[in-house]
Design an enzyme around this catalytic site. Sequence first.
Site, PDB file in Angstrom:
ATOM      1  N   ARG A 173     -13.540 -11.664   5.618  1.00 57.29           N
ATOM      2  CA  ARG A 173     -11.992 -11.357   5.249  1.00 57.29           C
ATOM      3  C   ARG A 173     -11.676 -12.099   4.212  1.00 57.29           C
ATOM      4  O   ARG A 173     -10.614 -11.775   3.300  1.00 57.29           O
ATOM      5  CB  ARG A 173     -11.194 -11.655   6.642  1.00 57.29           C
ATOM      6  CG  ARG A 173      -9.670 -11.568   6.116  1.00 57.29           C
ATOM      7  CD  ARG A 173      -8.788 -11.451   7.230  1.00 57.29           C
ATOM      8  NE  ARG A 173      -8.850 -12.579   8.217  1.00 57.29           N
ATOM      9  CZ  ARG A 173      -8.478 -13.632   7.828  1.00 57.29           C
ATOM     10  NH1 ARG A 173      -7.768 -14.056   6.779  1.00 57.29           N
ATOM     11  NH2 ARG A 173      -8.575 -14.802   8.751  1.00 57.29           N
ATOM     12  N   TYR A 230       4.280   6.906  -7.429  1.00 52.73           N
ATOM     13  CA  TYR A 230       3.726   7.279  -6.240  1.00 52.73           C
ATOM     14  C   TYR A 230       4.271   7.463  -5.047  1.00 52.73           C
ATOM     15  O   TYR A 230       4.944   6.239  -4.846  1.00 52.73           O
ATOM     16  CB  TYR A 230       2.387   6.450  -6.303  1.00 52.73           C
ATOM     17  CG  TYR A 230       1.468   7.217  -5.140  1.00 52.73           C
ATOM     18  CD1 TYR A 230       0.738   8.407  -5.123  1.00 52.73           C
ATOM     19  CD2 TYR A 230       1.030   6.084  -4.113  1.00 52.73           C
ATOM     20  CE1 TYR A 230       0.105   8.737  -3.906  1.00 52.73           C
ATOM     21  CE2 TYR A 230       0.328   6.550  -3.224  1.00 52.73           C
ATOM     22  CZ  TYR A 230      -0.248   7.828  -2.987  1.00 52.73           C
ATOM     23  OH  TYR A 230      -0.948   7.901  -1.848  1.00 52.73           O
ATOM     24  N   ASP A 283      -0.312   1.162 -12.161  1.00 51.91           N
ATOM     25  CA  ASP A 283      -1.194   1.786 -11.387  1.00 51.91           C
ATOM     26  C   ASP A 283      -1.941   2.759 -12.174  1.00 51.91           C
ATOM     27  O   ASP A 283      -1.288   3.623 -12.873  1.00 51.91           O
ATOM     28  CB  ASP A 283      -0.306   2.382 -10.343  1.00 51.91           C
ATOM     29  CG  ASP A 283      -1.325   3.450  -9.363  1.00 51.91           C
ATOM     30  OD1 ASP A 283      -2.379   3.901  -9.735  1.00 51.91           O
ATOM     31  OD2 ASP A 283      -0.600   3.631  -8.136  1.00 51.91           O
ATOM     32  N   LYS A 298     -10.012   7.390  -4.951  1.00 44.38           N
ATOM     33  CA  LYS A 298      -9.954   8.722  -5.776  1.00 44.38           C
ATOM     34  C   LYS A 298     -10.988   8.655  -6.759  1.00 44.38           C
ATOM     35  O   LYS A 298     -12.197   8.797  -6.753  1.00 44.38           O
ATOM     36  CB  LYS A 298      -8.497   8.557  -6.548  1.00 44.38           C
ATOM     37  CG  LYS A 298      -7.285   8.128  -5.724  1.00 44.38           C
ATOM     38  CD  LYS A 298      -7.241   9.486  -4.726  1.00 44.38           C
ATOM     39  CE  LYS A 298      -6.088   8.987  -3.669  1.00 44.38           C
ATOM     40  NZ  LYS A 298      -4.749   8.433  -4.211  1.00 44.38           N
TER      41      LYS A 298
HETATM   42  C1  LIG Z   1      -3.905   7.590  -3.599  1.00 44.42           C
HETATM   43  C2  LIG Z   1      -2.883   6.931  -4.488  1.00 44.42           C
HETATM   44  C3  LIG Z   1      -2.467   5.498  -4.271  1.00 44.42           C
HETATM   45  C4  LIG Z   1      -2.844   5.160  -2.974  1.00 44.42           C
HETATM   46  O1  LIG Z   1      -4.150   4.851  -2.654  1.00 44.42           O
HETATM   47  P1  LIG Z   1      -4.721   4.814  -1.069  1.00 44.42           P
HETATM   48  O2  LIG Z   1      -6.163   4.312  -1.287  1.00 44.42           O
HETATM   49  O3  LIG Z   1      -4.410   6.062  -0.474  1.00 44.42           O
HETATM   50  O4  LIG Z   1      -4.262   3.735  -0.403  1.00 44.42           O
HETATM   51  C5  LIG Z   1      -1.797   4.777  -5.083  1.00 44.42           C
HETATM   52  N1  LIG Z   1      -1.553   5.314  -6.039  1.00 44.42           N
HETATM   53  C6  LIG Z   1      -2.053   6.382  -6.843  1.00 44.42           C
HETATM   54  C7  LIG Z   1      -1.385   6.793  -8.073  1.00 44.42           C
HETATM   55  C8  LIG Z   1      -2.719   7.153  -5.844  1.00 44.42           C
HETATM   56  O5  LIG Z   1      -2.877   8.479  -6.121  1.00 44.42           O
END
Ligand SMILES: *Cc1c(COP(=O)(O)O)cnc(C)c1O
Length: 394
Positions: A55, A111, A183, A208
């Site tokens: 962890r 988001y 992000d 992603k």
């Molecule tokens: C999917 C996504 C997130 C969150 O990610 P998770 O892996 O689903 O927690 C945050 N920001 C953007 C732009 C995303 O597309």
Amino acid sequence: MTGDGTRAVHGPARRAVAQEPLTPPVYRTATFVLDSAQQTADVFAGKESGWTYSRTDNPTSQAFADAVAYLEDPSGVAVGQPFGSGMAAITCTLLALCSAGSHVVAPQEVYGGTWALLTRQLSRFGIETSFVDGTDLEAVRAALRPETAVLWGEVLANPSMTVADLPALSQIARDAGIPFAVDATFASPVVCRPLEHGVDLVVHSATKYLGGHADATGGVVVGPTALLERIRTVRVDTGATLAPDEAALLSRGLATLPLRVTRQCTTAAIVAQALAADPRVARVDHPSLPSHRDHELAKRLFAPSLYGAVVTVSPAGGREAGMAMIDRLELVKRATSLGGTTSKAVHVPTTTHVAMDDVTLAAAGILPSAVRVSIGLEDPEDLVADLLQALGEG
Ligand SMILES: *Cc1c(COP(=O)(O)O)cnc(C)c1O
């Protein structure tokens, strides 16, 4: 060592190999063996480097974050931290930067998960957020307060593909003496490296593009050592850790990231152009199109000819037109998320933006028919054919 129990636990299955394997092993272990009481004390005290407990830190998970940091900053100065999801990365980043009474400035188009975190959770702890039009630099500047702890941005917004003016926003944050965190999930370091445009912290949902195969969930934050040390502490304290098995899948994805994203972006531009030329379509949002509001900004900030691989198409008509398009798809999958090998589509107002009514959607520049398509690795002609036939009689 003769008892069955002892032989079962300490037998040859524990054998480690000294020779380097071509593919690194997955350190699927919760804890680590140390050499002596003194060494254990020194490692726990931070006087000596070493692994103690997964962890806290795990070699497979940390290797993934280091690899992303190396992609974001080829000079090797930036460091990374691994997280169990993109939202875990965003949560720990905001918790590290904010305290009770802190204020956050974030774009209106942020988001949905980040919006929920800020409005549903952090608000309960006395952290307030102002959501502003992130393309209106004066509005961003005006929203800052003495207690503003972080300026939040997104390289490419969902689903409009609005591009953040990273150099201008970094300047605003620098003038205010606060960090600018973005992000960068929709871009990936293949399309844009925000640190080169003055950004302090880069956050990704690794679920992603970084992982790229829709089979692992993870997140990562990249930036300077001092900030990342604070963020790591929150990760350790909250247990938002990335599991080694997931990390190994995500690291495997990274090796093909430039190939995948380059191909996906090229295909996305072809798809965007074909859809924009069709009279059954009211609007296409993709920065490759000269009609997109941020086409010139994208050319300035992004790698040559790469504009991201999400295309939002709004067929003529209302919600029914968008839902009918989704139902006619044959090759593109009806699924949320983005960045994987398989192309996927969702009707925006009934899925990712279901919390918004048509008036709020209009204010955000989203048409009721909007369909968000994440372009995968299929052949461009096949995707164009599927999306055009899905427009139906128009
Ligand atoms: C999917 C996504 C997130 C969150 O990610 P998770 O892996 O689903 O927690 C945050 N920001 C953007 C732009 C995303 O597309």
